[in-house]
Write a protein that holds these residues in place. Structure first.
Motif, PDB file in Angstrom:
ATOM      1  N   GLY A 212      -1.711   3.236  -2.366  1.00 35.83           N
ATOM      2  CA  GLY A 212      -3.095   2.779  -2.330  1.00 35.83           C
ATOM      3  C   GLY A 212      -3.665   2.383  -3.675  1.00 35.83           C
TER       4      GLY A 212
ATOM      5  N   ALA B  15      -7.945  -3.176  -3.190  1.00 34.69           N
ATOM      6  CA  ALA B  15      -7.657  -1.783  -3.531  1.00 34.69           C
ATOM      7  C   ALA B  15      -8.781  -1.185  -4.378  1.00 34.69           C
TER       8      ALA B  15
ATOM      9  N   TYR C 244       0.838  -1.207   0.000  1.00 35.78           N
ATOM     10  CA  TYR C 244       0.000   0.000   0.000  1.00 35.78           C
ATOM     11  C   TYR C 244       0.873   1.258   0.000  1.00 35.78           C
TER      12      TYR C 244
ATOM     13  N   LEU D  86      -8.616  -1.283   1.639  1.00 34.80           N
ATOM     14  CA  LEU D  86      -7.263  -1.229   2.199  1.00 34.80           C
ATOM     15  C   LEU D  86      -7.076   0.099   2.903  1.00 34.80           C
TER      16      LEU D  86
END
Length: 169
Positions: free
Chosen positions: A75, A120, A70, A125
């Motif tokens: 992200g 994602a 991440y 997340l």
């Protein structure tokens, strides 16, 4: 990352978010199709929070690996699970240099990145530090119980009610 309510079901594609628990299993929502369905107690279910990857130093939980990915991708989606095996291994070496290449197979890497990209895309997340801040800010304040007059028998439902009787109607 909190992956507690995300599961994988053997024989079914994708990931599922646990919605509710029923007598004979779970009600889940597919992250691919956005449809809800029951998962029975006879189905083999794996919680993502229980999965880890072999490293040279021991095992590393999937949530910690996803936090590293991440941060690396800000992200966004990572490498595609359909990439060549060499690309998947190279990307994994960048993310987790000490992963055990002998015990982590290409099929494991494909699942790892497929699941990451699916999470994602669905906005599931969230780094642990952001979760902690959200939990403390969104924590409901407990209401202080006020002492009132003691409940009487009528208030509990044991006395007369003010409902009209049906005798005269």
């Amino acid at each position: 990352m909190n992956l507690e309510s995300i599961i994988s079901v053997t024989g079914k594609p994708g990931l599922y978010k646990v919605i509710s628990q029923i007598k004979s299993g779970l009600i889940v929502e597919s992250l691919l199709e956005k449809k809800r369905m029951p998962i029975h107690a006879t189905d083999k279910v794996s919680a993502l929070s229980d999965i880890s990857i072999y490293t040279n130093d021991g095992d590393m939980p999937l949530s910690e690996i996803y936090e590293v990915v991440y941060k690396k991708t800000d992200g966004k989606s990572a490498v595609s699970h359909k990439a060549k095996p060499e690309e998947l291994k190279a990307y994994m070496r960048e993310v987790l240099p000490n992963y055990d290449e002998d015990r982590v197979y290409v099929s494991d890497l494909k699942k790892l990145f497929l699941w990451y990209n699916l999470l994602a895309e669905n906005g599931l997340l969230v780094p642990s530090k952001a979760e902690d801040k959200d939990d403390t800010a969104a924590a409901p304040k407990k209401a202080v119980a006020k002492k009132g007059a003691p409940k009487t028998r009528a208030a509990k439902g044991g006395g007369k009610t003010s409902m009209p009787s049906k005798k005269g109607a």
